[in-house]
Design a protein around this motif. Structure first.
Motif, PDB file in Angstrom:
ATOM      1  N   TYR A 266     -41.452   7.208 -12.394  1.00 44.80           N
ATOM      2  CA  TYR A 266     -41.796   7.556 -11.074  1.00 44.80           C
ATOM      3  C   TYR A 266     -41.229   9.148 -10.984  1.00 44.80           C
ATOM      4  O   TYR A 266     -41.758  10.058 -10.320  1.00 44.80           O
ATOM      5  CB  TYR A 266     -41.604   6.581 -10.075  1.00 44.80           C
ATOM      6  CG  TYR A 266     -41.756   7.262  -8.790  1.00 44.80           C
ATOM      7  CD1 TYR A 266     -43.271   6.594  -8.102  1.00 44.80           C
ATOM      8  CD2 TYR A 266     -41.044   7.895  -7.863  1.00 44.80           C
ATOM      9  CE1 TYR A 266     -43.345   7.447  -6.905  1.00 44.80           C
ATOM     10  CE2 TYR A 266     -41.186   8.291  -6.470  1.00 44.80           C
ATOM     11  CZ  TYR A 266     -42.491   7.940  -6.211  1.00 44.80           C
ATOM     12  OH  TYR A 266     -42.926   8.604  -4.741  1.00 44.80           O
TER      13      TYR A 266
ATOM     14  N   VAL B 133     -43.327  12.614 -10.564  1.00 45.72           N
ATOM     15  CA  VAL B 133     -43.066  13.464  -9.132  1.00 45.72           C
ATOM     16  C   VAL B 133     -42.628  14.881  -9.532  1.00 45.72           C
ATOM     17  O   VAL B 133     -43.365  15.897  -9.229  1.00 45.72           O
ATOM     18  CB  VAL B 133     -42.125  12.820  -8.408  1.00 45.72           C
ATOM     19  CG1 VAL B 133     -41.687  14.144  -7.258  1.00 45.72           C
ATOM     20  CG2 VAL B 133     -42.653  11.696  -7.752  1.00 45.72           C
TER      21      VAL B 133
ATOM     22  N   HIS C  60     -46.943   8.238 -13.557  1.00 44.88           N
ATOM     23  CA  HIS C  60     -47.070   7.103 -12.446  1.00 44.88           C
ATOM     24  C   HIS C  60     -48.019   5.929 -12.573  1.00 44.88           C
ATOM     25  O   HIS C  60     -47.446   5.016 -11.784  1.00 44.88           O
ATOM     26  CB  HIS C  60     -47.842   8.128 -11.094  1.00 44.88           C
ATOM     27  CG  HIS C  60     -46.834   9.053 -10.634  1.00 44.88           C
ATOM     28  ND1 HIS C  60     -45.650   8.675  -9.905  1.00 44.88           N
ATOM     29  CD2 HIS C  60     -47.052  10.310 -10.306  1.00 44.88           C
ATOM     30  CE1 HIS C  60     -45.223   9.766  -9.318  1.00 44.88           C
ATOM     31  NE2 HIS C  60     -45.975  10.733  -9.698  1.00 44.88           N
TER      32      HIS C  60
ATOM     33  N   TYR D 256     -45.612   3.409  -2.017  1.00 43.38           N
ATOM     34  CA  TYR D 256     -46.673   4.264  -2.566  1.00 43.38           C
ATOM     35  C   TYR D 256     -47.452   4.743  -1.378  1.00 43.38           C
ATOM     36  O   TYR D 256     -48.156   6.141  -1.449  1.00 43.38           O
ATOM     37  CB  TYR D 256     -47.668   3.719  -3.479  1.00 43.38           C
ATOM     38  CG  TYR D 256     -47.260   3.571  -4.931  1.00 43.38           C
ATOM     39  CD1 TYR D 256     -47.472   4.650  -5.853  1.00 43.38           C
ATOM     40  CD2 TYR D 256     -46.348   2.291  -5.204  1.00 43.38           C
ATOM     41  CE1 TYR D 256     -47.161   4.494  -7.123  1.00 43.38           C
ATOM     42  CE2 TYR D 256     -45.788   2.606  -6.724  1.00 43.38           C
ATOM     43  CZ  TYR D 256     -46.309   3.605  -7.361  1.00 43.38           C
ATOM     44  OH  TYR D 256     -45.713   3.503  -8.879  1.00 43.38           O
TER      45      TYR D 256
ATOM     46  N   SER E 155     -45.465   8.098  -0.540  1.00 45.93           N
ATOM     47  CA  SER E 155     -45.764   9.060  -1.759  1.00 45.93           C
ATOM     48  C   SER E 155     -47.296   9.641  -1.624  1.00 45.93           C
ATOM     49  O   SER E 155     -47.189  10.777  -1.707  1.00 45.93           O
ATOM     50  CB  SER E 155     -45.837   8.235  -2.963  1.00 45.93           C
ATOM     51  OG  SER E 155     -44.474   7.765  -3.285  1.00 45.93           O
ATOM     52  N   TRP E 156     -48.268   8.852  -1.066  1.00 44.51           N
ATOM     53  CA  TRP E 156     -49.577   9.727  -0.765  1.00 44.51           C
ATOM     54  C   TRP E 156     -49.443  10.390   0.380  1.00 44.51           C
ATOM     55  O   TRP E 156     -49.895  11.429   0.325  1.00 44.51           O
ATOM     56  CB  TRP E 156     -50.668   8.557  -0.755  1.00 44.51           C
ATOM     57  CG  TRP E 156     -51.698   9.061  -0.183  1.00 44.51           C
ATOM     58  CD1 TRP E 156     -52.731   9.574  -1.054  1.00 44.51           C
ATOM     59  CD2 TRP E 156     -52.165   9.283   1.117  1.00 44.51           C
ATOM     60  NE1 TRP E 156     -53.956   9.948  -0.299  1.00 44.51           N
ATOM     61  CE2 TRP E 156     -53.759   9.843   0.940  1.00 44.51           C
ATOM     62  CE3 TRP E 156     -51.871   8.788   2.451  1.00 44.51           C
ATOM     63  CZ2 TRP E 156     -54.282  10.000   2.088  1.00 44.51           C
ATOM     64  CZ3 TRP E 156     -52.641   9.128   3.513  1.00 44.51           C
ATOM     65  CH2 TRP E 156     -53.929   9.911   3.498  1.00 44.51           C
TER      66      TRP E 156
ATOM     67  N   PHE F 173     -47.411  13.755  -0.978  1.00 41.52           N
ATOM     68  CA  PHE F 173     -47.894  14.457  -2.231  1.00 41.52           C
ATOM     69  C   PHE F 173     -49.570  14.414  -2.040  1.00 41.52           C
ATOM     70  O   PHE F 173     -50.055  15.525  -3.024  1.00 41.52           O
ATOM     71  CB  PHE F 173     -47.620  13.767  -3.433  1.00 41.52           C
ATOM     72  CG  PHE F 173     -45.869  13.728  -3.905  1.00 41.52           C
ATOM     73  CD1 PHE F 173     -45.625  14.921  -4.172  1.00 41.52           C
ATOM     74  CD2 PHE F 173     -45.216  12.762  -3.488  1.00 41.52           C
ATOM     75  CE1 PHE F 173     -44.070  14.994  -4.296  1.00 41.52           C
ATOM     76  CE2 PHE F 173     -44.120  12.604  -3.727  1.00 41.52           C
ATOM     77  CZ  PHE F 173     -43.470  13.757  -3.892  1.00 41.52           C
TER      78      PHE F 173
ATOM     79  N   PHE G  41     -51.866   7.795  -5.763  1.00 44.51           N
ATOM     80  CA  PHE G  41     -51.004   7.013  -5.045  1.00 44.51           C
ATOM     81  C   PHE G  41     -51.836   6.478  -4.044  1.00 44.51           C
ATOM     82  O   PHE G  41     -51.425   5.330  -3.720  1.00 44.51           O
ATOM     83  CB  PHE G  41     -50.105   8.119  -4.250  1.00 44.51           C
ATOM     84  CG  PHE G  41     -49.114   8.688  -5.066  1.00 44.51           C
ATOM     85  CD1 PHE G  41     -48.109   7.966  -5.826  1.00 44.51           C
ATOM     86  CD2 PHE G  41     -48.686  10.180  -5.148  1.00 44.51           C
ATOM     87  CE1 PHE G  41     -47.196   8.469  -6.528  1.00 44.51           C
ATOM     88  CE2 PHE G  41     -47.961  10.624  -5.937  1.00 44.51           C
ATOM     89  CZ  PHE G  41     -46.995   9.748  -6.544  1.00 44.51           C
TER      90      PHE G  41
END
Length: 262
Positions: free
Chosen positions: A91, A95, A111, A150, A153-154, A157, A162
């Motif tokens: 992970y 990133v 990922h 996640y 994360s979405w 990013f 994600f």
């Protein structure tokens, strides 16, 4: 004609007035604006993503085979480190690779590896600690943790991958928590377990369709998957609820019809 001869001829024609500086500027402009013969970037990036995902899948399969062969020889620390630790490392690497445009495909492959290893690692970790990992409460905790991770994360990013895994872990969380709330293992069941799964599958399919509409409005890039999965789940659940069975013997206890009946 050599380069020296060409330059000499151009100089002579400039002196005679046959060529002018404006003519040379026009030639220079036409050469600089000529289209490049390089391969389009879109095709190269698409092929790079395909090979990155294939490489990630091969790495996961290879590690899985190797660990499975030596699993009984590993102690608890190594079991947790190989699964959960490798998932955390994948992970983080993913990133870091997402920061560079040229390495985004490779980052998504890492990922993909992390999304497979993290839930597996959590199960190994708690299983070695003596926790009942197949209970709905534990499944709800693990899926909820991954959904939050996640989802955040979405949000940070804005990567479609994600959002996809948030959807996967969100579906897992929905089934786990409703299992714990409405299908308790130690008391009387209030619902027919199979029938309850059918209704929940119908609900999930409808939710996927609504999310597909939202994705299309926001142009998130994976609308086709949401529409396809939502349509499939809704139709499959609806047919089963009506008594359809691929192999005969409907689940609802009533009259069933099957595509395998002669």
């Amino acid at each position: 004609m050599t380069k020296e001869e060409l330059l000499h001829e151009v100089g002579r024609q400039l002196q005679e007035g046959t060529l002018t500086k404006a003519d040379l500027d026009a030639v220079r402009s036409s050469v600089s604006s000529a289209p490049s013969s390089a391969v389009p970037a879109g095709r190269g990036s698409a092929m790079g993503k395909v090979f990155a995902y294939l490489g990630g899948g091969i790495v996961v399969i290879g590690i899985g085979i190797l660990v499975a062969q030596q699993w009984h020889l590993l102690n608890t620390f190594l079991k947790v480190f190989i699964t959960f630790g490798s998932g955390i490392a994948a992970y983080i690497v993913g990133v870091l690779l997402l920061r560079g445009v040229a390495w985004r495909g490779v980052g998504n492959a890492f990922h993909l590896i992390a999304a497979i290893l993290l839930p597996l690692g959590l199960h190994v970790w708690f299983l070695t600690a003596g926790v009942e990992v197949y209970h709905s409460s534990f499944q709800s905790i693990v899926s909820g943790m991954l959904l939050v991770a996640y989802g955040v994360s979405w949000f940070v990013f804005r990567e479609a991958l994600f959002a996809f895994f948030s959807l996967v872990f969100g579906t897992w969380f929905f089934f786990s928590i409703t299992n714990g709330l409405f299908i308790p293992g130690t008391s009387q069941n209030y619902f027919s377990t199979i029938r309850f799964y059918e209704y929940r599958t119908l609900f999930v399919g409808l939710a996927y369709l609504f999310l597909g509409y939202y994705s299309a409005k926001r142009r998130m890039g994976f609308t086709w998957y949401l529409y396809a999965m939502g349509t499939f789940l809704m139709l499959a659940a609806a047919f089963v609820l009506m008594g359809f069975s691929f192999f005969g013997g409907g689940a609802g206890g009533g009259k069933s019809w099957s595509i395998c009946e002669s």
